[in-house]
Scaffold this motif. Structure first.
Motif, PDB file in Angstrom:
ATOM      1  N   ARG A  92       0.864  -1.181   0.000  1.00  0.00           N
ATOM      2  CA  ARG A  92       0.000   0.000   0.000  1.00  0.00           C
ATOM      3  C   ARG A  92       0.898   1.228   0.000  1.00  0.00           C
ATOM      4  N   ASP A  93       0.487   2.235  -0.754  1.00  0.00           N
ATOM      5  CA  ASP A  93       1.307   3.435  -0.911  1.00  0.00           C
ATOM      6  C   ASP A  93       0.393   4.657  -0.834  1.00  0.00           C
ATOM      7  N   ARG A  94       0.675   5.563   0.054  1.00  0.00           N
ATOM      8  CA  ARG A  94      -0.127   6.785   0.177  1.00  0.00           C
ATOM      9  C   ARG A  94       0.147   7.707  -1.005  1.00  0.00           C
ATOM     10  N   GLY A  95      -0.883   8.358  -1.474  1.00  0.00           N
ATOM     11  CA  GLY A  95      -0.740   9.277  -2.596  1.00  0.00           C
ATOM     12  C   GLY A  95       0.094  10.491  -2.230  1.00  0.00           C
ATOM     13  N   ASP A  96       0.721  11.097  -3.225  1.00  0.00           N
ATOM     14  CA  ASP A  96       1.552  12.279  -2.998  1.00  0.00           C
ATOM     15  C   ASP A  96       0.715  13.523  -2.749  1.00  0.00           C
ATOM     16  N   THR A  97      -0.384  13.664  -3.473  1.00  0.00           N
ATOM     17  CA  THR A  97      -1.192  14.877  -3.356  1.00  0.00           C
ATOM     18  C   THR A  97      -2.277  14.750  -2.290  1.00  0.00           C
ATOM     19  N   ASP A  98      -2.842  13.575  -2.145  1.00  0.00           N
ATOM     20  CA  ASP A  98      -3.890  13.345  -1.157  1.00  0.00           C
ATOM     21  C   ASP A  98      -3.462  12.169  -0.293  1.00  0.00           C
ATOM     22  N   ARG A  99      -2.924  12.465   0.887  1.00  0.00           N
ATOM     23  CA  ARG A  99      -2.369  11.426   1.754  1.00  0.00           C
ATOM     24  C   ARG A  99      -3.441  10.472   2.285  1.00  0.00           C
ATOM     25  N   ARG A 100      -4.714  10.835   2.133  1.00  0.00           N
ATOM     26  CA  ARG A 100      -5.786   9.940   2.588  1.00  0.00           C
ATOM     27  C   ARG A 100      -5.991   8.790   1.617  1.00  0.00           C
ATOM     28  N   LYS A 101      -5.592   8.992   0.380  1.00  0.00           N
ATOM     29  CA  LYS A 101      -5.770   7.958  -0.647  1.00  0.00           C
ATOM     30  C   LYS A 101      -4.633   6.952  -0.570  1.00  0.00           C
ATOM     31  N   VAL A 102      -4.992   5.667  -0.610  1.00  0.00           N
ATOM     32  CA  VAL A 102      -3.995   4.603  -0.564  1.00  0.00           C
ATOM     33  C   VAL A 102      -4.044   3.847  -1.887  1.00  0.00           C
ATOM     34  N   PHE A 103      -2.904   3.812  -2.556  1.00  0.00           N
ATOM     35  CA  PHE A 103      -2.801   3.119  -3.832  1.00  0.00           C
ATOM     36  C   PHE A 103      -2.134   1.764  -3.638  1.00  0.00           C
ATOM     37  N   LEU A 104      -2.482   0.840  -4.496  1.00  0.00           N
ATOM     38  CA  LEU A 104      -1.908  -0.498  -4.459  1.00  0.00           C
ATOM     39  C   LEU A 104      -0.777  -0.563  -5.470  1.00  0.00           C
ATOM     40  N   ARG A 105       0.362  -1.018  -5.022  1.00  0.00           N
ATOM     41  CA  ARG A 105       1.550  -1.119  -5.873  1.00  0.00           C
ATOM     42  C   ARG A 105       2.048  -2.554  -5.875  1.00  0.00           C
ATOM     43  N   TYR A 106       2.609  -2.955  -6.973  1.00  0.00           N
ATOM     44  CA  TYR A 106       3.182  -4.289  -7.093  1.00  0.00           C
ATOM     45  C   TYR A 106       4.421  -4.360  -6.208  1.00  0.00           C
ATOM     46  N   GLY A 107       4.528  -5.359  -5.347  1.00  0.00           N
ATOM     47  CA  GLY A 107       5.690  -5.521  -4.481  1.00  0.00           C
ATOM     48  C   GLY A 107       6.849  -6.167  -5.217  1.00  0.00           C
ATOM     49  N   GLU A 108       8.061  -5.800  -4.869  1.00  0.00           N
ATOM     50  CA  GLU A 108       9.254  -6.350  -5.530  1.00  0.00           C
ATOM     51  C   GLU A 108       9.345  -7.873  -5.408  1.00  0.00           C
ATOM     52  N   PRO A 109       9.123  -8.462  -4.215  1.00  0.00           N
ATOM     53  CA  PRO A 109       9.185  -9.937  -4.152  1.00  0.00           C
ATOM     54  C   PRO A 109       8.136 -10.592  -5.061  1.00  0.00           C
ATOM     55  N   GLY A 110       6.944 -10.033  -5.100  1.00  0.00           N
ATOM     56  CA  GLY A 110       5.899 -10.578  -5.957  1.00  0.00           C
ATOM     57  C   GLY A 110       6.242 -10.430  -7.424  1.00  0.00           C
ATOM     58  N   MET A 111       6.848  -9.307  -7.765  1.00  0.00           N
ATOM     59  CA  MET A 111       7.256  -9.069  -9.158  1.00  0.00           C
ATOM     60  C   MET A 111       8.297 -10.103  -9.581  1.00  0.00           C
ATOM     61  N   ALA A 112       9.246 -10.395  -8.698  1.00  0.00           N
ATOM     62  CA  ALA A 112      10.290 -11.376  -9.028  1.00  0.00           C
ATOM     63  C   ALA A 112       9.683 -12.765  -9.237  1.00  0.00           C
ATOM     64  N   LEU A 113       8.744 -13.159  -8.370  1.00  0.00           N
ATOM     65  CA  LEU A 113       8.085 -14.458  -8.527  1.00  0.00           C
ATOM     66  C   LEU A 113       7.314 -14.528  -9.837  1.00  0.00           C
ATOM     67  N   ALA A 114       6.587 -13.460 -10.150  1.00  0.00           N
ATOM     68  CA  ALA A 114       5.795 -13.428 -11.386  1.00  0.00           C
ATOM     69  C   ALA A 114       6.704 -13.493 -12.609  1.00  0.00           C
ATOM     70  N   GLN A 115       7.812 -12.760 -12.585  1.00  0.00           N
ATOM     71  CA  GLN A 115       8.718 -12.776 -13.735  1.00  0.00           C
ATOM     72  C   GLN A 115       9.336 -14.153 -13.931  1.00  0.00           C
ATOM     73  N   GLU A 116       9.677 -14.799 -12.831  1.00  0.00           N
ATOM     74  CA  GLU A 116      10.256 -16.145 -12.919  1.00  0.00           C
ATOM     75  C   GLU A 116       9.241 -17.136 -13.494  1.00  0.00           C
ATOM     76  N   PHE A 117       7.997 -17.045 -13.026  1.00  0.00           N
ATOM     77  CA  PHE A 117       6.965 -17.994 -13.438  1.00  0.00           C
ATOM     78  C   PHE A 117       6.444 -17.702 -14.844  1.00  0.00           C
ATOM     79  N   PHE A 118       6.137 -16.425 -15.105  1.00  0.00           N
ATOM     80  CA  PHE A 118       5.486 -16.060 -16.365  1.00  0.00           C
ATOM     81  C   PHE A 118       6.463 -15.625 -17.458  1.00  0.00           C
ATOM     82  N   GLY A 119       7.740 -15.434 -17.125  1.00  0.00           N
ATOM     83  CA  GLY A 119       8.732 -15.014 -18.111  1.00  0.00           C
ATOM     84  C   GLY A 119       8.784 -15.915 -19.339  1.00  0.00           C
ATOM     85  N   PRO A 120       8.858 -17.238 -19.145  1.00  0.00           N
ATOM     86  CA  PRO A 120       8.884 -18.125 -20.318  1.00  0.00           C
ATOM     87  C   PRO A 120       7.631 -17.989 -21.191  1.00  0.00           C
TER      88      PRO A 120
END
Length: 158
Positions: A92-120
């Motif tokens: 979860r990542d708070r917005g720069d302009t509106d700190r009340r808003k929480v954005f969802l961001r892809y996590g680095e560990p999850g990105m690495a797992l996805a790249q390993e699995f889906f890369g081929p």
């Protein structure tokens, strides 16, 4: 008794529908394999795909928007986000302009797992698409987009 028409076009349309059905089936099996391998629910993978697509487009999602895309309650979406965050797949990542808003961001560990699995699969897909010229890809894109819209319309009516 129902008998399908049997013109060459009818046969081609049936073949296309069969290919789409088979493609969706294989895609679901791949998604389930990834989810099972990493202790995720299939809905979790759908959530990750939505988060990734929107983040790549520079339009990060909120949990409320994710709930709408997954067609679940905001409480259920929060449960999905909590699970994915615990596994390191997103953050979860708070917005720069509106700190009340929480954005969802892809996590680095999850990105690495996805790249390993889906890369081929990405490499195979890319190699396959290289066999088509730009006009053919435009036609395929137009067709798939129109089919998605037809499916979405049917889903809304359900």
């Amino acid at each position: 008794m129902y008998r399908p028409r049997d013109t060459p076009r009818d046969r081609r349309e049936r073949e296309i529908v069969d290919e789409l059905r088979d493609l969706v089936g294989v895609s679901e099996r791949i998604a389930h394999a990834f989810a099972a391998r990493h202790g995720l629910h299939p809905t979790d993978l759908q959530a990750l795909i939505h988060v990734m697509r929107r983040e790549v487009a520079g339009e990060p999602l909120t949990a409320g928007e994710l709930a709408g895309l997954l067609d679940v309650t905001t409480g259920a979406a929060t449960g999905v986000v909590d699970r994915l965050e615990r596994h390191g797949h997103l953050r979860r990542d708070r917005g720069d302009t509106d700190r009340r808003k929480v954005f969802l961001r892809y996590g680095e560990p999850g990105m690495a797992l996805a790249q390993e699995f889906f890369g081929p699969l990405g490499r195979r897909s890319g190699a396959m698409m290289e066999q088509f010229d730009d006009a053919e890809l435009d036609t395929v894109h137009r067709f798939l987009s129109a089919m998605r819209h037809a499916f979405e319309e049917h889903h809304r009516e359900l």
